[in-house]
Motif scaffolding. Structure first.
Motif, mmCIF file in Angstrom:
data_model
loop_
_atom_site.group_PDB
_atom_site.id
_atom_site.type_symbol
_atom_site.label_atom_id
_atom_site.label_comp_id
_atom_site.label_asym_id
_atom_site.label_seq_id
_atom_site.Cartn_x
_atom_site.Cartn_y
_atom_site.Cartn_z
ATOM 1 N N GLY A 169 0.771 -1.234 0.000
ATOM 2 C CA GLY A 169 0.000 0.000 0.000
ATOM 3 C C GLY A 169 0.798 1.278 0.000
ATOM 4 N N GLU A 170 2.126 1.195 -0.240
ATOM 5 C CA GLU A 170 2.928 2.425 -0.187
ATOM 6 C C GLU A 170 2.580 3.427 -1.283
ATOM 7 N N GLU A 171 1.952 2.983 -2.352
ATOM 8 C CA GLU A 171 1.504 3.942 -3.358
ATOM 9 C C GLU A 171 0.516 4.933 -2.733
ATOM 10 N N THR A 172 -0.161 4.479 -1.694
ATOM 11 C CA THR A 172 -1.102 5.337 -0.970
ATOM 12 C C THR A 172 -0.455 5.973 0.249
ATOM 13 N N THR A 173 0.183 5.180 1.097
ATOM 14 C CA THR A 173 0.736 5.736 2.340
ATOM 15 C C THR A 173 1.852 6.738 2.073
ATOM 16 N N PHE A 174 2.688 6.468 1.055
ATOM 17 C CA PHE A 174 3.740 7.438 0.737
ATOM 18 C C PHE A 174 3.132 8.723 0.174
ATOM 19 N N ALA A 175 2.039 8.585 -0.564
ATOM 20 C CA ALA A 175 1.343 9.777 -1.049
ATOM 21 C C ALA A 175 0.743 10.543 0.125
ATOM 22 N N GLN A 176 0.235 9.833 1.141
ATOM 23 C CA GLN A 176 -0.282 10.501 2.332
ATOM 24 C C GLN A 176 0.808 11.295 3.032
ATOM 25 N N ILE A 177 1.979 10.691 3.186
ATOM 26 C CA ILE A 177 3.094 11.384 3.851
ATOM 27 C C ILE A 177 3.511 12.612 3.054
ATOM 28 N N ALA A 178 3.680 12.450 1.739
ATOM 29 C CA ALA A 178 4.122 13.561 0.901
ATOM 30 C C ALA A 178 3.075 14.676 0.857
ATOM 31 N N ALA A 179 1.811 14.301 0.735
ATOM 32 C CA ALA A 179 0.754 15.310 0.665
ATOM 33 C C ALA A 179 0.684 16.110 1.962
ATOM 34 N N ASP A 180 0.825 15.438 3.098
ATOM 35 C CA ASP A 180 0.792 16.155 4.373
ATOM 36 C C ASP A 180 1.982 17.092 4.510
ATOM 37 N N GLU A 181 3.158 16.614 4.175
ATOM 38 C CA GLU A 181 4.357 17.441 4.336
ATOM 39 C C GLU A 181 4.339 18.648 3.402
ATOM 40 N N LEU A 182 3.776 18.501 2.209
ATOM 41 C CA LEU A 182 3.768 19.594 1.236
ATOM 42 C C LEU A 182 2.464 20.380 1.235
ATOM 43 N N GLY A 183 1.469 19.915 1.995
ATOM 44 C CA GLY A 183 0.221 20.641 2.073
ATOM 45 C C GLY A 183 -0.570 20.624 0.781
ATOM 46 N N ILE A 184 -0.596 19.476 0.116
ATOM 47 C CA ILE A 184 -1.310 19.356 -1.159
ATOM 48 C C ILE A 184 -2.278 18.187 -1.074
ATOM 49 N N GLY A 185 -3.030 17.960 -2.123
ATOM 50 C CA GLY A 185 -3.998 16.875 -2.134
ATOM 51 C C GLY A 185 -3.364 15.537 -2.437
ATOM 52 N N LEU A 186 -4.029 14.474 -2.000
ATOM 53 C CA LEU A 186 -3.517 13.125 -2.210
ATOM 54 C C LEU A 186 -3.358 12.819 -3.692
ATOM 55 N N ASP A 187 -4.291 13.275 -4.518
ATOM 56 C CA ASP A 187 -4.234 12.985 -5.954
ATOM 57 C C ASP A 187 -3.206 13.833 -6.694
#
Length: 779
Positions: free
Chosen positions: A503-521
């Motif tokens: 599931g890292e395609e999702t969890t890594f996107a969650q981490i990156a989106a939170d750190e950069l303040g952007i949307g998951l997509d």
């Protein structure tokens, strides 16, 4: 560039139950697996395999195959001798390492040993032609049982050595002699962890594509370790790594069996280089069972010493490991992981362990979900239950009494590890509360009066995860991540780990989106292509998020520093902060969005001092320690006296994997792990006869759990962050498997304890249980 319009708040994504981004293509059949790859001029290969476990090859007659219309080539061991041997990454004192050719040369030493390969333009033609090859064998005696293989006069798997001992290994800590001298009670037991077949839904597959003009190889493989595969296959073939590319499409299940470099990957590369054409080989299920690694294969002799009050003093272990016929990448290492985790969650510091690694004429064993830790947990948790029975103590109480306490962390174990953090009583207490333990015990007493066989089983576990510090691993334990922002502000993560269901395609996107303040997509996560992704180690040992995640986190921190420098330039101030997808000037409130900053970095009209164009950072993270998840599973069973059938009435799992990124994915990992643990406990067993013939070589003969056999898993969690990494994560991919089998067996033995049953080895088939009940009825 500056603006005062703030982007919409995205909210925190880490910790949310989000569906996996990758699932739509997987469940709609639009994902690409190795067998979906079709290249111009592609040929197909079929491998001729030995039907004997031990034999000399007297001759190979391929005349009929070569005369078959459509066949372009046949290769035997005489053609491939110059290709390097299948690599073993393990290094142990005195280890005997057979030279395992990619095709057998003068002899075979397991059923399924590759002998020849047929190549044709059509896969069915290749298969028919393979059946026409005649191999003259001089059949030899085989050694299929590891304990019998150690006896004097047993057939030698490898005649270059006088016996079948591949290695011996000793480890000890504390004062085991004093511990046993001070003991009021010593419990002894022989416990097996039977051979298992990983059985991924997708078997192995390889497409090799040699480009003669470029002298470059592209290898498509269903692997967990694309970069390591590239390095090792290039070495086997004498190629430069920058002329070798490995691409890993979707992987339909790995479970450790694809954490390897197999003969077929080098063999298909060899064939493609010879023909100058792309070549595909897709493993059949029968081949998967006779040629892909097996797991487990332990015989353990254990002794546990304790005081009358249940205080555990020490543990002795003699471990006989069935290695199979030769070493795959990590074969000799796996049993050493069992030794490392043999103390479990308990504070005693006196241990001694001796391993004997044994060659047999069987498929090699190697990493399978848990890889040494399920075997260790099963052994210690069975011994603790037997100790509790011996002392007439409640199995929950004896565990709570011996747990390492929170204030004792970091805790140095007798086997040389340092446990990072833990509140070991919390999962057990939570499982007891959710399960209604006191009420279950009362219900059990009532059931026994009524003649029913009801059992309550408890197992706690700890596991070594996040492999791991590089000095402790055969090929490096770090991981890498690259984060790049395109001119439009969209983000791509390149991870050196190679997720294949975690599931890292999702969890890594969650981490990156939170750190950069952007949307998951707005985030795409990419892995598995060595020509695009920076070098990485791969996914195994519950390391994907626990090691790959911190690499991503630190890459994101560096990216934010770069964004801040561009923001200072764009906003004309050094008083700037980055948050919510933009740089904000603290004095004026003016902002520059992520897309504006990224665009400016590529346009490069005004670069910040000492800053390079582009918006990209890469980080390689070396972990200072392993992580150590833990948990408790509680299982309630009822046994049908007439059939021996075991019904799981309740299954409560409380797991602590540190900080949870996505609870939905964590629950899925636990459920999948429980399914495979349940398979070992109740159904699965590799069966070889005395001649080394695999009798459980098809799904008709090897029972894996079906959906109807699965209980409802009541999945719960506690969270104890790990201090090893900035995310606080520990890993969860193997937790369910590790906690399941001892909990189930403890429950069944508890149900049968009124009949005098003290221990049963897996699998607990209805036939085995029925026979036990009949013996108890006659006693």
């Amino acid at each position: 560039m500056a603006t005062t319009a703030a982007p919409p708040a995205t909210g925190k994504l880490v910790g949310k139950r989000l569906r996996r981004k990758e699932d739509p293509r997987l469940i709609t059949g639009t994902a690409t697996y190795v067998d979906d790859i079709k290249l111009p001029g592609m040929h197909h290969a079929c491998i001729v395999r030995s039907p004997y476990a031990a034999a000399r090859i007297k001759s190979i007659d391929a005349k009929a195959a070569l005369e078959t219309p459509g066949v372009v080539a046949v290769y035997t061991g005489a053609d491939t001798k110059e290709v390097g041997p299948v690599p073993c990454g393990a290094s142990l004192p005195g280890l005997r390492v057979p030279h395992h050719y990619i095709l057998a040369t003068d002899r075979v030493y397991f059923v399924g040993h590759p002998v020849a390969v047929v190549v044709a333009g059509d896969k069915y033609v290749a298969r028919d032609a393979a059946d026409s090859i005649e191999v003259d064998y001089d059949v030899l005696p085989a050694a299929a049982d590891p304990e019998k293989a150690l006896t004097p006069g047993a057939p030698a798997v490898h005649p270059e050595w006088p016996d079948n001992t591949a290695f011996t290994y000793h480890q000890e800590g504390g004062d085991i002699a004093q511990a046993f001298a001070e003991a009021d009670v010593i419990v002894k037991q022989r416990i097996t962890s039977q051979r298992l077949i990983p059985t991924p839904m997708e078997t192995r597959g390889v497409v090799a594509d040699w480009k003669p003009g470029d002298k470059a190889l592209t290898l498509y493989s269903s692997t967990q370790i694309p970069h390591l595969l590239r390095s090792l296959v290039a070495g086997m073939l004498g190629l430069a790594e920058n002329k070798t590319r490995v691409v890993t499409p979707e992987v339909g299940g790995g479970f450790g069996c694809k954490l390897n470099v197999y003969a077929e990957e080098a063999l298909m590369s060899f064939v493609s280089m010879k023909l100058g054409k792309p070549v595909k080989w897709i493993e059949s299920r029968r081949e998967n069972y006779v040629a892909t690694i097996h797991g487990r294969g332990h015989v353990d002799y254990l002794e546990i010493a304790a005081k009358k009050d249940g205080t555990i003093l020490g543990l002795k272990l003699k471990l006989i490991q069935d290695l199979g016929a030769y070493h795959q990448l990590l074969t000799p290492v796996i049993p050493t992981l069992s030794v490392l985790m043999m103390p479990g969650l308990y504070r005693f510091r006196n241990v001694t362990a001796d391993i004997v690694g044994v060659f047999t004429n069987c498929v090699p064993t190697d990493a399978y979900r848990g890889a040494g830790r399920p075997e260790a947990t099963h052994a210690i948790e069975r011994m603790v239950d037997m100790l509790a029975a011996e002392l007439k103590l409640d199995p929950a109480d004896i565990r709570l009494k011996n747990f390492i306490q929170p204030e004792e962390f970091p805790f140095a174990t007798a086997t040389g590890l340092t446990y990072d953090s833990g509140q070991y009583d919390l999962p057990l207490r939570k499982a007891l509360e959710i399960g209604g333990y006191a009420a279950l015990r009362a219900e059990q007493q009532t059931a026994r009066v009524a003649g029913k066989l009801m059992g309550i089983g408890i197992a706690t576990y700890g596991e070594i995860c996040a492999f791991g510090p590089s000095p402790a691993t055969p090929a490096g334990g770090w991981e890498s991540a690259t984060v790049k922002v395109d001119p439009d502000g969209k983000v791509t993560v390149l991870t050196g780990s190679c997720h294949h269901g975690q599931g890292e395609e999702t969890t890594f996107a969650q981490i990156a989106a939170d750190e950069l303040g952007i949307g998951l997509d707005d985030v795409v996560v990419f892995r598995g292509d060595t020509a695009i992704v920076q070098y990485g180690i791969g996914t195994f040992g519950s390391r994907g998020t626990a090691v790959g995640g911190p690499a991503l986190y630190y890459a994101l921190q560096n990216l934010k520093k770069k964004l801040k420098r561009y923001g200072e330039s764009a906003l004309g101030s050094d008083d700037v902060r980055y948050e919510a997808g933009q740089c904000i000037c603290n004095k004026t409130g003016k902002t520059a969005s992520l897309a504006q900053l990224a665009g400016a970095s590529y346009r490069a009209l005004k670069l910040p001092p000492d800053e390079e164009p582009g918006m990209q950072t890469t980080f390689f993270w070396e972990p200072p320690n392993f992580t150590f998840p833990f948990g408790a599973h509680l299982v309630v069973t009822e046994i049908d006296r007439d059939t021996g059938r075991i019904e799981i009435k309740r299954y409560v799992a409380v797991d602590d994997c540190g900080k949870i990124i996505n609870p939905l994915i964590v629950d899925g990992q636990v459920h999948g792990g429980v399914a495979q643990g349940l398979g070992q406990a109740l159904y699965e067993q590799v069966v070889y006869d005395d001649n080394g013939q695999l009798l459980s070589g098809e799904l008709t003969d090897y029972a894996i759990p079906k959906a109807t056999m699965m209980p409802w898993v009541e999945s719960h969690h506690t969270e104890t962050p790990s201090p090893v990494n900035p995310l606080g994560v520990k890993g969860v991919g193997e937790a369910g498997t590790i906690g399941c089998s001892p909990a189930v067996v403890n429950s069944v033995v508890d149900a049968l304890s009124s009949l005098g049953v003290r221990h049963l080895d897996m699998p607990l088939t209805p036939e085995k249980i029925w026979n036990v009940i009949q013996q108890g009825a006659r006693a």
